[in-house]
Design a protein around this motif. Structure first.
Motif, PDB file in Angstrom:
ATOM      1  N   GLN A  21      31.622  45.395  42.577  1.00 27.80           N
ATOM      2  CA  GLN A  21      33.016  45.718  42.285  1.00 27.80           C
ATOM      3  C   GLN A  21      33.771  46.131  43.552  1.00 27.80           C
ATOM      4  O   GLN A  21      34.964  45.821  43.709  1.00 27.80           O
ATOM      5  N   GLU A  22      33.088  46.835  44.453  1.00 28.14           N
ATOM      6  CA  GLU A  22      33.733  47.241  45.705  1.00 28.14           C
ATOM      7  C   GLU A  22      33.970  46.045  46.617  1.00 28.14           C
ATOM      8  O   GLU A  22      34.983  45.991  47.337  1.00 28.14           O
ATOM      9  N   ILE A  23      33.066  45.068  46.605  1.00 31.13           N
ATOM     10  CA  ILE A  23      33.290  43.844  47.383  1.00 31.13           C
ATOM     11  C   ILE A  23      34.563  43.154  46.896  1.00 31.13           C
ATOM     12  O   ILE A  23      35.388  42.692  47.692  1.00 31.13           O
ATOM     13  N   VAL A  24      34.721  43.093  45.573  1.00 32.95           N
ATOM     14  CA  VAL A  24      35.927  42.484  45.014  1.00 32.95           C
ATOM     15  C   VAL A  24      37.168  43.266  45.445  1.00 32.95           C
ATOM     16  O   VAL A  24      38.171  42.687  45.900  1.00 32.95           O
ATOM     17  N   ARG A  25      37.092  44.585  45.345  1.00 34.45           N
ATOM     18  CA  ARG A  25      38.270  45.428  45.618  1.00 34.45           C
ATOM     19  C   ARG A  25      38.729  45.336  47.062  1.00 34.45           C
ATOM     20  O   ARG A  25      39.936  45.387  47.350  1.00 34.45           O
ATOM     21  N   HIS A  26      37.782  45.199  47.984  1.00 35.78           N
ATOM     22  CA  HIS A  26      38.123  45.233  49.410  1.00 35.78           C
ATOM     23  C   HIS A  26      38.292  43.851  50.035  1.00 35.78           C
ATOM     24  O   HIS A  26      38.507  43.759  51.251  1.00 35.78           O
ATOM     25  N   ASN A  27      38.192  42.787  49.231  1.00 34.20           N
ATOM     26  CA  ASN A  27      38.301  41.436  49.789  1.00 34.20           C
ATOM     27  C   ASN A  27      39.269  40.588  48.965  1.00 34.20           C
ATOM     28  O   ASN A  27      38.870  39.618  48.296  1.00 34.20           O
ATOM     29  N   PRO A  28      40.560  40.909  49.011  1.00 31.77           N
ATOM     30  CA  PRO A  28      41.533  40.162  48.208  1.00 31.77           C
ATOM     31  C   PRO A  28      41.677  38.703  48.641  1.00 31.77           C
ATOM     32  O   PRO A  28      42.220  37.895  47.871  1.00 31.77           O
ATOM     33  N   ALA A  29      41.197  38.362  49.831  1.00 31.55           N
ATOM     34  CA  ALA A  29      41.282  36.970  50.278  1.00 31.55           C
ATOM     35  C   ALA A  29      40.256  36.076  49.586  1.00 31.55           C
ATOM     36  O   ALA A  29      40.292  34.856  49.747  1.00 31.55           O
ATOM     37  N   CYS A  32      36.835  36.231  43.576  1.00 29.82           N
ATOM     38  CA  CYS A  32      35.504  36.714  43.213  1.00 29.82           C
ATOM     39  C   CYS A  32      35.321  36.782  41.706  1.00 29.82           C
ATOM     40  O   CYS A  32      36.232  37.157  40.968  1.00 29.82           O
ATOM     41  N   THR A  33      34.115  36.453  41.278  1.00 28.17           N
ATOM     42  CA  THR A  33      33.678  36.628  39.898  1.00 28.17           C
ATOM     43  C   THR A  33      32.398  37.447  39.913  1.00 28.17           C
ATOM     44  O   THR A  33      31.467  37.125  40.660  1.00 28.17           O
ATOM     45  N   VAL A  34      32.362  38.528  39.127  1.00 24.85           N
ATOM     46  CA  VAL A  34      31.152  39.337  39.007  1.00 24.85           C
ATOM     47  C   VAL A  34      30.479  38.971  37.695  1.00 24.85           C
ATOM     48  O   VAL A  34      31.073  39.088  36.623  1.00 24.85           O
ATOM     49  N   LEU A  35      29.236  38.519  37.780  1.00 22.60           N
ATOM     50  CA  LEU A  35      28.493  38.092  36.593  1.00 22.60           C
ATOM     51  C   LEU A  35      27.090  38.680  36.656  1.00 22.60           C
ATOM     52  O   LEU A  35      26.266  38.226  37.444  1.00 22.60           O
ATOM     53  N   PRO A  36      26.800  39.713  35.871  1.00 21.07           N
ATOM     54  CA  PRO A  36      25.453  40.308  35.879  1.00 21.07           C
ATOM     55  C   PRO A  36      24.387  39.287  35.512  1.00 21.07           C
ATOM     56  O   PRO A  36      24.678  38.226  34.946  1.00 21.07           O
TER      57      PRO A  36
END
Length: 268
Positions: A21-29, A32-36
């Motif tokens: 989630q932090e990778i998504v938050r800090h990389n708006p360029a 991203c999709t987070v899929l457990p």
């Protein structure tokens, strides 16, 4: 078009989910999709063509990379995170990745010794939200301790781990328990705040007069976790192997006295 990145944690409710989630938050360029892992297993079985829609897949534990790497198109860039190595198989396939992420210099050096080329290794240090994890201002610590029913002279000790992670004694639970039992006869009641799932039976077995366990299986509210840190006297890391540990950094940022073995980021 933004690069399409698939981030695969083992679960959204533990550290790899938080990191995703932090990778998504800090990389708006990045798109991203987070899929457990359970979701990825379903997707690979029912809609495998969708896996070809990503430009990069990042598995946040090595076992996930081993399990799912064959499902991805060879043209998809691949990244594996290896926070620590418990078994030689943890590095299987890592040399076939385009990049390997770790969180500490200790494990960067160890992975390089295990044969992963240095140009593929990237150290991404763990961070702490210092607005949330902060020292208690005057009066707050006493109020938090009172809310937990702690007396003024109770010794509150924090410990954070999944019970299932103590494979081969990795988390040093034996050391933690021995230390608590040595403290208990010293005249102060010891209250162990154990954060993480799987500790109910352990706590019931080892609780006795002068030694109490409080279990917090999952704290999805990060504010609640931060408030527990600020009520503690000590935070202990007794692990023999760690890639972080992130809770050590959170406890330090909270102004708690910390005692740790020389593992992972603790050496830095």
């Amino acid at each position: 078009m933004r690069p399409r990145v698939l981030l695969v944690p083992d679960t959204p409710f533990w550290i790899t989910g938080e990191i995703a989630q932090e990778i998504v938050r800090h990389n708006p360029a990045l798109d991203c999709t987070v899929l457990p892992s359970k979701g990825l297993k379903w997707l690979a079985a029912s809609r495998p063509e969708m896996l070809r829609e990503f430009d990069l897949v990042h598995c946040l534990t090595p076992d996930l990379f081993r399990k799912f790497a064959p499902r991805f198109d060879p043209e998809v860039a691949r990244v594996a995170t290896i926070f620590h190595v418990e078994d030689p198989s943890d590095t299987d396939g890592a040399t076939r990745c385009d990049g390997v992420m770790t969180a500490s210099l200790q494990w960067r050096d160890a992975l390089q010794r295990d044969g992963i080329p240095p140009e593929k290794l990237f150290v991404v240090p763990l961070g702490v939200d210092t607005e949330r994890f902060r020292p208690a201002p005057p009066g707050e610590r006493q109020a938090l301790r009172a809310a937990h029913g702690l007396d003024a002279d109770d010794l509150a000790v924090g410990f954070c781990a999944k019970r299932s992670s103590d494979v081969g004694g990795r988390k040093g639970v034996d050391v933690f328990l021995d230390a608590l039992e040595r403290l208990a006869p010293a005249g102060r009641s010891v209250v162990a705040f154990v954060i993480g799932p799987g500790w109910t039976e352990f706590s019931a077995t080892h609780s006795r007069p002068g030694l109490e366990f409080r279990c917090f299986p999952f704290l999805t509210d990060r504010g609640a976790l931060a408030r527990i840190y600020r009520a503690l006297d000590l935070f202990w890391v007794t692990s023999r192997v760690e890639g972080g540990p992130a809770p050590l950094l959170e406890a330090m940022a909270s102004g708690v006295c910390c005692l740790t073995t020389p593992v992972g980021v603790a050496e830095e």
